[in-house]
Scaffold this motif. Sequence first.
Motif, mmCIF file in Angstrom:
data_model
loop_
_atom_site.group_PDB
_atom_site.id
_atom_site.type_symbol
_atom_site.label_atom_id
_atom_site.label_comp_id
_atom_site.label_asym_id
_atom_site.label_seq_id
_atom_site.Cartn_x
_atom_site.Cartn_y
_atom_site.Cartn_z
ATOM 1 N N GLU A 58 0.859 -1.186 0.000
ATOM 2 C CA GLU A 58 0.000 0.000 0.000
ATOM 3 C C GLU A 58 0.896 1.238 0.000
ATOM 4 O O GLU A 58 1.647 1.469 0.957
ATOM 5 N N VAL A 59 0.838 2.021 -1.080
ATOM 6 C CA VAL A 59 1.762 3.136 -1.297
ATOM 7 C C VAL A 59 1.008 4.449 -1.096
ATOM 8 O O VAL A 59 -0.003 4.704 -1.770
ATOM 9 N N LEU A 60 1.521 5.269 -0.171
ATOM 10 C CA LEU A 60 0.974 6.612 0.066
ATOM 11 C C LEU A 60 2.039 7.629 -0.310
ATOM 12 O O LEU A 60 3.115 7.643 0.282
ATOM 13 N N THR A 61 1.752 8.463 -1.308
ATOM 14 C CA THR A 61 2.683 9.502 -1.763
ATOM 15 C C THR A 61 2.266 10.839 -1.166
ATOM 16 O O THR A 61 1.155 11.311 -1.406
ATOM 17 N N HIS A 62 3.163 11.424 -0.399
ATOM 18 C CA HIS A 62 2.866 12.696 0.253
ATOM 19 C C HIS A 62 3.389 13.863 -0.599
ATOM 20 O O HIS A 62 4.161 13.675 -1.539
ATOM 21 N N ASP A 63 2.933 15.060 -0.256
ATOM 22 C CA ASP A 63 3.445 16.311 -0.857
ATOM 23 C C ASP A 63 3.125 16.440 -2.335
ATOM 24 O O ASP A 63 3.784 17.209 -3.040
ATOM 25 N N VAL A 64 2.159 15.698 -2.844
ATOM 26 C CA VAL A 64 1.726 15.846 -4.238
ATOM 27 C C VAL A 64 0.295 16.371 -4.230
ATOM 28 O O VAL A 64 -0.415 16.237 -3.218
ATOM 29 N N PRO A 65 -0.154 16.989 -5.317
ATOM 30 C CA PRO A 65 -1.529 17.512 -5.342
ATOM 31 C C PRO A 65 -2.560 16.413 -5.107
ATOM 32 O O PRO A 65 -2.473 15.330 -5.685
ATOM 33 N N TYR A 66 -3.523 16.685 -4.225
ATOM 34 C CA TYR A 66 -4.630 15.776 -3.903
ATOM 35 C C TYR A 66 -4.134 14.430 -3.350
ATOM 36 O O TYR A 66 -4.718 13.375 -3.612
ATOM 37 N N HIS A 67 -3.029 14.460 -2.596
ATOM 38 C CA HIS A 67 -2.474 13.193 -2.089
ATOM 39 C C HIS A 67 -3.379 12.539 -1.059
ATOM 40 O O HIS A 67 -3.283 11.322 -0.828
ATOM 41 N N ASP A 68 -4.263 13.317 -0.427
ATOM 42 C CA ASP A 68 -5.167 12.736 0.567
ATOM 43 C C ASP A 68 -6.408 12.123 -0.062
ATOM 44 O O ASP A 68 -7.271 11.600 0.652
ATOM 45 N N VAL A 90 2.831 -8.675 -11.425
ATOM 46 C CA VAL A 90 2.529 -7.445 -10.705
ATOM 47 C C VAL A 90 1.175 -6.925 -11.177
ATOM 48 O O VAL A 90 0.962 -6.742 -12.369
ATOM 49 N N SER A 91 0.280 -6.712 -10.235
ATOM 50 C CA SER A 91 -1.003 -6.072 -10.549
ATOM 51 C C SER A 91 -1.151 -4.861 -9.637
ATOM 52 O O SER A 91 -0.658 -4.858 -8.506
ATOM 53 N N THR A 92 -1.816 -3.854 -10.142
ATOM 54 C CA THR A 92 -1.932 -2.607 -9.380
ATOM 55 C C THR A 92 -3.341 -2.059 -9.486
ATOM 56 O O THR A 92 -4.082 -2.390 -10.421
ATOM 57 N N GLU A 93 -3.691 -1.238 -8.508
ATOM 58 C CA GLU A 93 -5.034 -0.652 -8.467
ATOM 59 C C GLU A 93 -4.953 0.717 -7.798
ATOM 60 O O GLU A 93 -4.207 0.911 -6.829
ATOM 61 N N LEU A 94 -5.706 1.653 -8.353
ATOM 62 C CA LEU A 94 -5.828 2.987 -7.774
ATOM 63 C C LEU A 94 -7.107 3.045 -6.941
ATOM 64 O O LEU A 94 -8.194 2.822 -7.461
ATOM 65 N N ARG A 95 -6.961 3.355 -5.660
ATOM 66 C CA ARG A 95 -8.122 3.420 -4.769
ATOM 67 C C ARG A 95 -8.256 4.844 -4.221
ATOM 68 O O ARG A 95 -7.259 5.552 -4.055
ATOM 69 N N TYR A 96 -9.502 5.222 -3.940
ATOM 70 C CA TYR A 96 -9.797 6.578 -3.488
ATOM 71 C C TYR A 96 -10.251 6.556 -2.028
ATOM 72 O O TYR A 96 -11.086 5.729 -1.635
ATOM 73 N N ARG A 97 -9.703 7.487 -1.247
ATOM 74 C CA ARG A 97 -10.191 7.713 0.112
ATOM 75 C C ARG A 97 -11.413 8.631 0.091
ATOM 76 O O ARG A 97 -12.362 8.436 0.836
ATOM 77 N N LYS A 98 -11.368 9.649 -0.788
ATOM 78 C CA LYS A 98 -12.485 10.573 -0.984
ATOM 79 C C LYS A 98 -12.771 10.652 -2.472
ATOM 80 O O LYS A 98 -11.849 10.603 -3.281
ATOM 81 N N GLN A 99 -14.031 10.754 -2.835
ATOM 82 C CA GLN A 99 -14.413 10.770 -4.240
ATOM 83 C C GLN A 99 -14.218 12.174 -4.817
ATOM 84 O O GLN A 99 -14.918 13.109 -4.413
#
Length: 326
Positions: A58-68, A90-99
């Motif tokens: 689980e990768v969290l990138t900080h300091d980028v636009p809309y990182h939260d 390798v499989s990957t998926e983009l998940r959203y915390r807020k829509q």
Amino acid sequence: SDIIFHPWKKEENGNQTRVILYTITLTNPLAPKTATVTETQTMYKASQESECYVIDAEVLTHDVPYHDYFYTINRYTLTRVARNKSRLRVSTELRYRKQPWGLVKSFIEKNFWSGLEDYFRHLESELTKTESTYLAEVHRQSPKEKVSKQSTVRRRKRAHAHLRVPHLEEVLSPVTTPTDEEVAHRIKHVAGSTQTRHIPEESPSGFHLQSVSKLLLVISFVLVLLVILNMMLFYKLWMLEYTTQTLTAWQGLRLQERLPQSQAEWAQLLESQQKYHDSELQKWREIIKSSVMLLDQMKDSLINLQNGIGSRDFGSDPEEKRKRFH
């Protein structure tokens, strides 16, 4: 850079987790030059040493636009397929915390896929270098070392041969979760002899189609605006015609309602009609005057245009000019 590995911790369910902190370099002009990343890796208990590993990151990138708003899930499945070969899936998926709303979502997905492609292209190049180094070391070994190493590997392989098939079935069965099946339509599968890569469908042609769709959207908006303006113009013309017809009918009905009975009433009616006629005549004079002024302006514009064309062709051949005029 600045990589910090925290030790593996065993969870109550049998899985192992660890946290990795590092810094990455960004090339997006809308983002900072560097960003810190927190990666939480989970190795499932079904993994077995030297046979198969299943790790979710689980990768969290900080300091980028809309990182939260979003985070990334990468699943690494490393499986042994031969004595000196392994398959990495390798499989990957983009998940959203807020829509997010539409434009922000498209911005996030575009930069996500481009950054992910660069990351795994770099990973592929590093794995290729490691493979080349390993093969070079194997070729440099003496025949005795090769024979002793092969016999050791064969003995080890025979010792685990009875565990290989049931273990792989046990490991790979929980990997094909419904989440993988749901995102399978967004992943393009490219098969190889010793590895399997998963490449997202985003490509330069996809970006081109996206730009074409935006252009079509703009053209559709302009066409709708033109249709609305034409409808407004038609409505105004229709209202003008309706008002004229109503006024004419009202004047006719007014004459038919009550005819003058005396000479004074006839004189008053003639006077009112004369005033109405004079007002209409004055309106037509103003309209004709405005039309004459517009015609004069058009005449002046045409004269200026003719003079400009004449001055532009002044230096050309007179014979050619006469032929053109004829």
